[in-house]
Design a protein around this motif. Structure first.
Motif, mmCIF file in Angstrom:
data_model
loop_
_atom_site.group_PDB
_atom_site.id
_atom_site.type_symbol
_atom_site.label_atom_id
_atom_site.label_comp_id
_atom_site.label_asym_id
_atom_site.label_seq_id
_atom_site.Cartn_x
_atom_site.Cartn_y
_atom_site.Cartn_z
ATOM 1 N N LEU A 119 0.848 -1.184 0.000
ATOM 2 C CA LEU A 119 0.000 0.000 0.000
ATOM 3 C C LEU A 119 0.889 1.240 0.000
ATOM 4 C CD1 LEU A 119 -2.630 -0.965 2.750
ATOM 5 C CD2 LEU A 119 -2.556 -1.630 0.343
ATOM 6 N N ASN A 140 -7.140 5.453 -2.670
ATOM 7 C CA ASN A 140 -8.481 4.917 -2.408
ATOM 8 C C ASN A 140 -8.774 5.075 -0.920
ATOM 9 O OD1 ASN A 140 -8.583 3.941 -5.121
ATOM 10 N ND2 ASN A 140 -7.446 2.129 -4.487
ATOM 11 N N ARG A 172 -11.672 -3.004 4.264
ATOM 12 C CA ARG A 172 -10.303 -3.219 3.789
ATOM 13 C C ARG A 172 -9.388 -3.576 4.955
ATOM 14 N NH1 ARG A 172 -6.794 -4.897 1.136
ATOM 15 N NH2 ARG A 172 -5.320 -3.791 -0.205
ATOM 16 N N GLU A 201 -1.101 -0.428 -4.226
ATOM 17 C CA GLU A 201 -2.395 0.243 -4.139
ATOM 18 C C GLU A 201 -2.263 1.570 -3.393
ATOM 19 O OE1 GLU A 201 -6.812 -0.084 -2.083
ATOM 20 O OE2 GLU A 201 -5.399 -1.722 -1.770
#
Ligand code: 6GU
Length: 246
Positions: A86, A93, A99, A130
């Motif tokens: 991440l 996002n 999550r 991400e």
């Protein structure tokens, strides 16, 4: 099983930081999670060990170099190939409890912390990174956001919290904000604990809490309320029914 957190950062001394205290600190000592901060600058290749450069197209600030970030990410991928990667950025996002739950159920996480104006966008192409944001405001760097994300994951790890973490009533687990809490003294500054909470009538208490959760959600989080109501359809009688699964 240990939840392994690798944090790629220019400020490794910021970790575990507050996560070395309290609930998360105890869990760290117990080996329920591990904290491995990695200095991004160690992957710089020029003699000045530079990690950033001026933005293409002009403008303020500095941008983290794709080559340096990629080397740091590849190092993390080598040591922990199963962990999702991440990148903390206000452009990411939005982080959700859903999550967080998925991450906490996995082997760990590699977190890339940005400083300056952000990452060269090309790091998001060709590597499974991400972008994640923790809210609609701008922090000076991704480190404090990474601490927030890890805190949210760690409290869900097996054995970290007692009965409270099974919390089906908790904010966001129900799609609503949690109901308000009270404790003794019964009267404080002329204000009393709602009578129903002292009635011992558990059905009445549950109904009151549900109603309060709905009122507070409608008032404070119309976005959550909309989504909650969107999951329902009006029946011909005018009563609300749960929408049928398609
Ligand atoms: Cl993940 N990083 C930074 N720098 N600012 C933020 C953020 C992340 N989420 C919200 N604001």
């Amino acid at each position: 099983m240990t939840f392994a957190a690798t944090i790629l950062t220019l400020y490794p001394e910021m970790f575990p930081g507050p996560l070395g205290q309290s609930l998360a600190g105890r869990a760290l000592s117990e080996g329920r999670w591990s904290c491995d901060p990695v200095q991004i600058r160690d992957f710089a290749t020029d003699k000045h060990r530079s990690v950033d450069d001026t933005p293409a197209g002009g403008g303020a600030g500095m941008v983290l170099r794709a080559d340096v970030i990629a080397s740091a990410v590849d190092h993390a991928l080598d040591s922990q190939p199963e962990a999702p990667i991440l990148a903390m950025t206000p452009r990411g996002n939005p982080l959700t409890q859903e999550r967080v739950r998925a991450l906490a159920a996995g082997p760990g996480v590699t977190i890339l912390c940005g400083r300056f104006e952000g990452f060269d966008e090309r790091i998001f192409e060709g590597r499974p990174i991400e972008p994640v944001s923790i809210g609609d405001y701008v922090l000076s760097g991704g480190e404090s956001a990474a601490i927030v994300l890890l805190d949210a994951c760690i409290r869900l790890l097996p054995g970290v919290m007692g009965a409270a973490s099974s919390g089906d009533d908790e904010s966001f687990e129900t799609g609503l904000l949690e109901y308000p809490h009270y404790t003794r003294p019964v009267e404080w500054e002329g204000r009393t604990i709602p009578e129903v909470l002292r009635s011992g009538d558990h059905a009445k208490i549950a109904a009151w809490r549900k109603r309060q959760a709905e009122i507070d959600t409608r008032l404070r989080r119309p976005d959550l309320w909309e989504r909650h109501e969107g999951a329902r359809v009006k029946s011909p009688s005018g009563a609300h029914d749960k929408k049928k699964e398609r």
